[in-house]
Design a protein around this motif. Structure first.
Motif, mmCIF file in Angstrom:
data_model
loop_
_atom_site.group_PDB
_atom_site.id
_atom_site.type_symbol
_atom_site.label_atom_id
_atom_site.label_comp_id
_atom_site.label_asym_id
_atom_site.label_seq_id
_atom_site.Cartn_x
_atom_site.Cartn_y
_atom_site.Cartn_z
ATOM 1 N N UNK A 1 0.840 -1.204 0.000
ATOM 2 C CA UNK A 1 0.000 0.000 0.000
ATOM 3 C C UNK A 1 0.876 1.256 0.000
ATOM 4 N N UNK A 2 0.342 2.337 -0.551
ATOM 5 C CA UNK A 2 1.139 3.559 -0.615
ATOM 6 C C UNK A 2 1.223 4.207 0.760
ATOM 7 N N UNK A 3 2.291 5.006 1.031
ATOM 8 C CA UNK A 3 2.397 5.605 2.350
ATOM 9 C C UNK A 3 1.281 6.616 2.592
ATOM 10 N N UNK A 4 0.915 6.742 3.862
ATOM 11 C CA UNK A 4 -0.201 7.613 4.208
ATOM 12 C C UNK A 4 0.195 9.078 4.067
ATOM 13 N N UNK B 1 -6.716 5.441 -2.624
ATOM 14 C CA UNK B 1 -7.351 4.866 -3.814
ATOM 15 C C UNK B 1 -7.182 5.786 -5.016
ATOM 16 N N UNK B 2 -7.414 7.076 -4.798
ATOM 17 C CA UNK B 2 -7.315 8.028 -5.908
ATOM 18 C C UNK B 2 -5.871 8.143 -6.383
ATOM 19 N N UNK B 3 -4.936 8.203 -5.447
ATOM 20 C CA UNK B 3 -3.536 8.370 -5.871
ATOM 21 C C UNK B 3 -3.042 7.112 -6.610
ATOM 22 N N UNK B 4 -3.526 5.936 -6.187
ATOM 23 C CA UNK B 4 -3.108 4.711 -6.880
ATOM 24 C C UNK B 4 -3.728 4.605 -8.273
ATOM 25 N N UNK B 5 -4.979 5.059 -8.386
ATOM 26 C CA UNK B 5 -5.663 4.889 -9.670
ATOM 27 C C UNK B 5 -5.368 6.020 -10.639
ATOM 28 N N UNK C 1 -8.122 11.530 -12.431
ATOM 29 C CA UNK C 1 -8.293 12.894 -11.923
ATOM 30 C C UNK C 1 -9.758 13.217 -11.663
ATOM 31 N N UNK C 2 -10.659 12.570 -12.409
ATOM 32 C CA UNK C 2 -12.080 12.911 -12.215
ATOM 33 C C UNK C 2 -12.607 12.437 -10.858
ATOM 34 N N UNK C 3 -11.816 11.628 -10.165
ATOM 35 C CA UNK C 3 -12.253 11.162 -8.849
ATOM 36 C C UNK C 3 -11.812 12.117 -7.735
ATOM 37 N N UNK C 4 -10.923 13.047 -8.076
ATOM 38 C CA UNK C 4 -10.442 13.976 -7.046
ATOM 39 C C UNK C 4 -11.563 14.751 -6.345
ATOM 40 N N UNK C 5 -12.610 15.186 -7.090
ATOM 41 C CA UNK C 5 -13.686 15.917 -6.399
ATOM 42 C C UNK C 5 -14.264 15.152 -5.204
ATOM 43 N N UNK C 6 -14.270 13.821 -5.280
ATOM 44 C CA UNK C 6 -14.802 13.029 -4.163
ATOM 45 C C UNK C 6 -13.938 13.250 -2.923
ATOM 46 N N UNK C 7 -12.615 13.247 -3.139
ATOM 47 C CA UNK C 7 -11.703 13.452 -2.005
ATOM 48 C C UNK C 7 -11.810 14.891 -1.507
ATOM 49 N N UNK C 8 -11.946 15.827 -2.454
ATOM 50 C CA UNK C 8 -12.085 17.251 -2.067
ATOM 51 C C UNK C 8 -13.347 17.431 -1.224
ATOM 52 N N UNK D 1 -6.454 -0.665 -2.901
ATOM 53 C CA UNK D 1 -5.881 -1.609 -3.861
ATOM 54 C C UNK D 1 -6.943 -2.119 -4.836
ATOM 55 N N UNK D 2 -8.135 -2.426 -4.318
ATOM 56 C CA UNK D 2 -9.208 -2.942 -5.181
ATOM 57 C C UNK D 2 -9.696 -1.833 -6.116
#
Lengths: 205, 246
Positions: free
Chosen positions: A1-4, A108-112, A115-122, B55-56
């Motif tokens: 997993x990517x670092x937090x 999840x967003x950084x791994x995938x 960019x269109x998913x960024x608004x969800x994190x925002x 990951x999923x």
């Protein structure tokens, strides 16, 4: 997993520590409520004692009544504090959940790299800020309520000290009245110290 | 990051296995997730636990637009099955979750609103995905008391949840069962302990033996294909389950 994300990583233990501090404040409030109940019983006994002492303890009787009212006011005050504490616990729990969700969503967003998913994190981060602002407002409200309780206890202290003076006029009951008023003073001091400690809790810093 | 493997494709009808995360922390059980797509819609089967969500999600988004996921199917209520539900809903609040009626008020503890859940009655039901009919097959008490598998008659694939699961040692990460006899040793202890009812097991074996199945896809371990499917059903039918120890 990517670092937090480091900012998210820092918030998680802080929220946990806040929760622990709130729990401690709540325990202290529960102790004060117990002591307030004790004052009520003590005041009731003091009223009977003053009645037995008759005219020599008229002033003491008035003060005992006032102390009984004080204990009831203090319990109401502590009840309000408990409600605020419960709201703080709820809000900190939400913040804890927010932090976990934000961490997982950001990963999840950084791994995938979509960019269109960024608004969800925002949006999620905006909600986190709202929850943290609500918690900050509750924190201020709780501190104000503690200040009010402290002022009330200062009044209780004055009443207990006045009762000590009145006890001196109690003639043959003077010793018993002095003992009771001394106990009042001790108990009020105990509450005062508890509230002082609460006001200095790290939760308010 | 997890790997995606297309295990079936016929036009836009597709099954994708999302498996084996090399970065997965060792204290989390390894899980397989499956994406079924048809007619531009997608359904994720057993979406997984919250901690494996990044990951999923990232693996799935390489194959399919996650905002086009119309539903998830939860075989049962365990945390490794669907504790990520709230996170999927963040991306797609209108997504539906198909689950046994038994867990209707339990799974919402993981997230979702009343509108999120479509409950499956005990005998099962048909689930439609972009014009494709999928069948929720009863598998109660295997291991959960409200448990369903999902059968795609067109693809001849049975998603079998925990049935067929194997806890494979490190390094054994083949997508398909390569040597049934070796593989089944890693499945035996799991099935003996997790599956609670010999009667339920017998009913399931009878039911699926009558189905045409090319791939039997469990939530843990490797996928059974071809003749290994029937071998597994026969092996399971013989196994005494609901026992402690080896």
């Amino acid at each position: 997993m990517s670092p937090m994300n480091p900012s998210i990583a820092a918030k998680e233990p802080q929220a946990g520590i806040d929760l622990l501090r709130i729990v401690r404040i709540n325990e202290e409030i529960k102790a004060v409520v117990g002591v307030a109940f004790k004052i009520n019983i003590m005041a009731l006994n003091a009223i009977f004692l003053a009645k037995r002492a008759g005219t020599a303890a008229l002033g003491f009787g008035v003060l005992s009544n006032e102390l009984r009212t004080f204990s009831q006011d203090l319990r109401s005050c502590m009840g309000a504090l408990t409600v605020l504490i419960h709201r703080c616990v709820t809000e900190v729990s939400v913040v804890l959940q927010d932090i976990r969700k934000t961490r997982l969503l950001s990963e999840a967003v950084s791994l995938s790299a979509l960019s269109k998913l960024n608004p969800v994190v925002v949006r999620r981060e905006r909600e986190n800020i709202e929850h943290q602002e609500r918690l900050a407002a509750l924190r201020r409200q709780l501190l104000r309520a503690l200040d009010d309780a402290f002022q009330l206890v200062e009044l209780g202290g004055v009443l207990a000290k006045s009762a000590k003076i009145e006890a001196a006029y109690g003639q043959s009951f003077a010793a018993s009245l002095a003992q009771v008023s001394g106990e009042f003073d001790g108990v009020v001091e105990e509450i005062r110290n508890s509230l002082l400690a609460l006001r200095h809790s790290e939760f308010f810093k | 990051m997890k790997k995606t493997n297309t295990i079936f494709q016929d036009g836009d009808h597709k099954w994708v296995a999302i498996v084996r995360d090399p970065d997965r922390p060792g204290h989390l059980v390894d899980t397989n997730e499956y994406l079924v797509t048809h007619g531009g819609q997608g359904m994720l089967l057993d979406p997984g636990g919250a901690e494996v969500f990044p990951a999923v999600f990232s693996a799935l988004s390489g194959e399919f637009d996650p905002s086009a996921l119309s539903a998830v199917f939860a075989s049962h209520q365990d945390p490794d099955i669907c504790s990520s539900l709230a996170l999927w809903l963040e991306f797609n609040p209108g997504m539906r979750c198909y689950v046994s009626w038994l867990w209707e008020s339990f799974i919402p503890h993981f997230g979702g609103t009343k509108e999120t859940f479509v409950t499956i009655p005990d005998p099962g039901m048909d689930i439609f995905l972009g014009g494709l009919s999928l069948q929720a097959v009863p598998a109660h008490y295997l291991h959960s008391s409200g448990n369903f598998h999902l059968y795609d008659k067109q693809a001849k694939i049975l998603f079998s949840g925990d049935v067929g699961a194997a806890l494979l040692p490190a390094g054994q990460d083949a997508l398909f069962v390569e040597n049934f006899d070796t593989h089944i040793r890693y499945a035996e202890g799991f099935h003996k302990r997790w599956m609670g009812s010999n009667d339920a097991k017998r009913r399931w074996c009878e039911r699926v033996a009558s189905m045409e199945i090319n791939l039997l896809c469990p939530q843990h371990g490797a996928i059974y294909q071809g003749s290994d499917v029937q071998r597994f059903i026969n092996w399971f039918d013989e196994l005494q389950v609901g026992v402690l120890g080896s």
